[in-house]
Enzyme design. Structure first.
Site, short mmCIF file in Angstrom:
data_model
loop_
_atom_site.label_atom_id
_atom_site.label_comp_id
_atom_site.label_asym_id
_atom_site.label_seq_id
_atom_site.Cartn_x
_atom_site.Cartn_y
_atom_site.Cartn_z
N LYS A 169 8.73 -13.01 -2.01
CA LYS A 169 9.04 -11.88 -1.20
C LYS A 169 7.99 -11.63 -0.12
CE LYS A 169 10.64 -7.17 -0.99
NZ LYS A 169 11.33 -5.97 -1.87
N HIS A 228 14.05 -5.82 -8.81
CA HIS A 228 14.66 -4.95 -7.94
C HIS A 228 16.17 -5.25 -7.78
CE1 HIS A 228 15.73 -3.78 -3.73
NE2 HIS A 228 14.54 -3.41 -3.52
N ASP A 265 4.83 -3.19 -7.26
CA ASP A 265 4.82 -2.64 -5.93
C ASP A 265 4.98 -1.04 -5.77
OD1 ASP A 265 7.55 -2.80 -6.22
OD2 ASP A 265 7.76 -3.54 -4.23
N ASN A 266 5.85 -0.62 -6.82
CA ASN A 266 6.15 0.82 -6.80
C ASN A 266 6.55 1.48 -7.94
OD1 ASN A 266 8.31 -0.22 -4.42
ND2 ASN A 266 9.09 0.28 -6.26
N CYS A 272 7.82 -0.88 -1.20
CA CYS A 272 7.59 -2.13 -1.08
C CYS A 272 6.94 -2.50 0.03
CB CYS A 272 9.08 -2.73 -1.12
SG CYS A 272 10.19 -2.60 -2.25
N HIS A 291 8.83 -9.26 3.04
CA HIS A 291 9.31 -7.85 3.51
C HIS A 291 8.63 -7.65 4.84
CE1 HIS A 291 10.92 -3.84 2.05
NE2 HIS A 291 11.44 -4.04 3.22
N ASP A 339 8.80 -6.55 -8.49
CA ASP A 339 9.41 -5.53 -7.47
C ASP A 339 10.11 -4.35 -8.23
OD1 ASP A 339 10.48 -4.59 -5.05
OD2 ASP A 339 11.31 -6.40 -4.57
N ASP A 340 9.77 -3.18 -8.03
CA ASP A 340 10.45 -2.00 -8.57
C ASP A 340 10.33 -1.71 -10.15
OD1 ASP A 340 11.26 -1.45 -6.01
OD2 ASP A 340 13.17 -1.37 -6.40
N LYS A 399 10.03 5.76 -7.70
CA LYS A 399 9.73 4.94 -6.05
C LYS A 399 9.89 5.77 -5.05
CE LYS A 399 11.86 1.27 -3.55
NZ LYS A 399 12.78 0.02 -3.80
N ARG A 432 2.81 -4.26 0.04
CA ARG A 432 2.38 -5.49 0.49
C ARG A 432 1.52 -5.48 1.40
NH1 ARG A 432 6.65 -7.83 -2.70
NH2 ARG A 432 7.74 -6.36 -3.49
#
Length: 501
Positions: A91, A190, A300-301, A49, A93, A11-12, A344, A53
């Protein structure tokens, strides 16, 4: 025999953070997967994010669905009827529980961001009150949903906990003949930046040289690794944040100390993810299952330039602890995405490019070079269908399910070119893009820019004024795609996004 499938999403995380993509962070387990598998230089996500997903799980562009995956089939819904155990730890989201959409088991955070030591609203036993942006997180504890999850275990840390649950499932299902899908979606790295002190200590002093020195060292390693050609990917000037716009040399000693600590914590979080991936690989090896497990590792980004503000934080808490809440800001995010521009939420390469490492000893010969085909999250569903023999849309009960937008990556795994029939498309917030062969049309706002990524991967020379006809053609293709996905003409008014991060 159909392979087990393990998808690891972080994540991130920036493009250059892991060792095999030029980073100084210690990631020996991910690097081992890369050395014995494949590395993709031009893998794309959605810049954010929750659209990532949804794309990953469904194989369609986010613009065809929404954050609750309406009108789609999930990986769980196609693989479960094909005889797979379907397991999801980490996660989500979205608002729904994955066990309602094809997953046998789900453990993790249903929302978007959390305190890594305590996702809840009140102090856990023996701890300070958790710093957070919200009033606790809705969790699923593998069968039991909790609106405000406050862990009772004083050693709880979500990266470890997600892995613990995954390992428990691997042990539980070890003796069955059925293959498994395990989707392991870490919330690290993240914000809030939080890590175990022993992991932070490993990076003491590593970032004292500052943003520019770390970025330059990463770029030089990327050249040595063959990821980057300095002729076609020149390192653009550093883009300093408006609020934290100072060069390292302009910071006071105290400001430098605090900035270095933020990056030390961030590195510790990525390091911990790698340690946990190592635990999963060891378990699969012990069970004799590693060779026929198809593993994907990606983010994810791009790196995150946000600096969120929170009220309930203890300013005296040690940085990286449960009661502290820090992010690392735009300058370190620019380092994270070396050599790419932006971050991002942007449709420039720094927002939408991610490492992709694929490992499958039974199905891939180790490839020392880089696959440079543009590939996308939408390609995971077709690849999974191809290797598993599963039928689409499986047992999904959703109405109007479109076919997947992506293509199978199996040819790439065999060293062959990917037969993609059309361009790749992007839109999030103010950002939009279309990637067609070597050409990329991109905007962050109203005005399109045009780049030839074959000669300018780092988007430094805008050719829009020189190629107006190509801009018109690609703009028309993007508008057609938008209408095809949404059923409406693009008006320039942004779709409403629910901000819960």
């Amino acid at each position: 025999t159909p392979p087990n499938i393990l998808i690891i999403l972080v994540d991130d995380m920036g493009y250059s953070d892991i060792g095999c993509y030029g980073g100084e962070i210690r990631t020996p387990n991910i690097d081992r997967l890369a050395a014995n598998g494949m590395k993709f230089a031009q893998m794309y996500n959605t810049a954010k994010c929750y659209p990532t997903r949804a794309c990953l799980q469904t194989g369609v562009y986010f613009q065809r669905t929404n954050r609750d995956f309406s009108n789609t089939a999930t990986l769980g819904e196609v693989l479960r009827p094909a005889g797979y155990h379907t397991l999801w730890s980490g996660k989500h989201h979205a608002r729904f529980n994955p066990v309602t959409r094809g997953y046998d088991r789900y453990y993790g955070m249903i929302g978007g961001a959390e305190n890594h030591f305590n996702p809840g609203s009140k102090a856990a036993p023996g701890q300070r009150a958790p710093a957070s942006k919200n009033d606790g997180n809705r969790w699923s504890l593998d069968g039991q949903e909790v609106k405000d999850f406050i862990p009772e275990d004083p050693t709880f840390y979500d990266t470890d906990a997600f892995t613990d649950r995954a390992l428990a499932w691997l042990s539980e299902y070890q003796k069955t003949e059925k293959p498994f899908l395990l989707y392991l979606a870490y919330t690290a790295p993240h914000w809030p930046l939080q890590a175990w002190p022993e992991d932070i200590a490993k990076y003491k002093g590593v970032y004292d040289g500052g943003y520019e020195a770390v970025r330059q060292a990463r770029y030089e390693r990327q050249i040595k690794l063959g990821l980057v050609d300095p002729k076609t990917s020149p390192l653009p000037p550093m883009e300093y944040g408006r609020k934290s716009g100072n060069k390292w040399s302009e910071l006071s000693p105290e400001e430098r100390r605090l900035e270095a600590i933020r990056m030390e914590i961030y590195a510790a979080m990525v390091d911990r993810v790698d340690q946990n991936i190592g635990r999963v690989l060891q378990r699969l090896e012990d069970q004799g299952k590693l060779d026929n497990t198809l593993i994907f590792f990606l983010a994810d980004n791009g790196a995150c330039a946000e600096s969120p503000k929170v009220d309930n934080v203890d300013p005296k808490a040690p940085p990286g602890s449960v009661a502290s809440f820090v992010s690392y800001g735009q300058n370190w995010a620019s380092v994270g995405n070396t050599p790419l521009r932006k971050w991002k939420q942007d449709s420039f390469e720094g927002g939408i490019a991610t490492p992709l490492v694929v490992h499958w000893p039974v199905g891939i010969k180790p490839q020392s070079g880089w696959n440079r085909d543009p590939v996308h999250l939408i390609d995971l569903m077709p690849t999974v269908l191809a290797v598993s023999g599963a039928k689409y849309p499986g047992v999904s009960k959703e109405a109007k399910i479109p076919p997947p937008d992506g293509v199978s990556l199996l040819p790439a795994l065999a060293g062959q070119p990917i037969a993609r029939p059309g361009p790749l498309f992007f839109q999030f917030g103010r950002g939009s893009a279309i990637r067609d062969g070597q050409w990329k049309l991109v905007r962050q706002g109203a005005t399109w820019e045009l780049y030839d990524l074959a000669t300018d991967r780092t988007e430094t020379r805008d050719l829009a004024a020189k190629r107006p006809e190509l801009v018109r053609q690609m703009d028309a293709a993007w508008l057609t795609w938008w209408k095809d996905c949404t059923g409406k003409a693009w008006t320039g008014t942004l779709p409403k996004e629910r901000g819960d991060e």
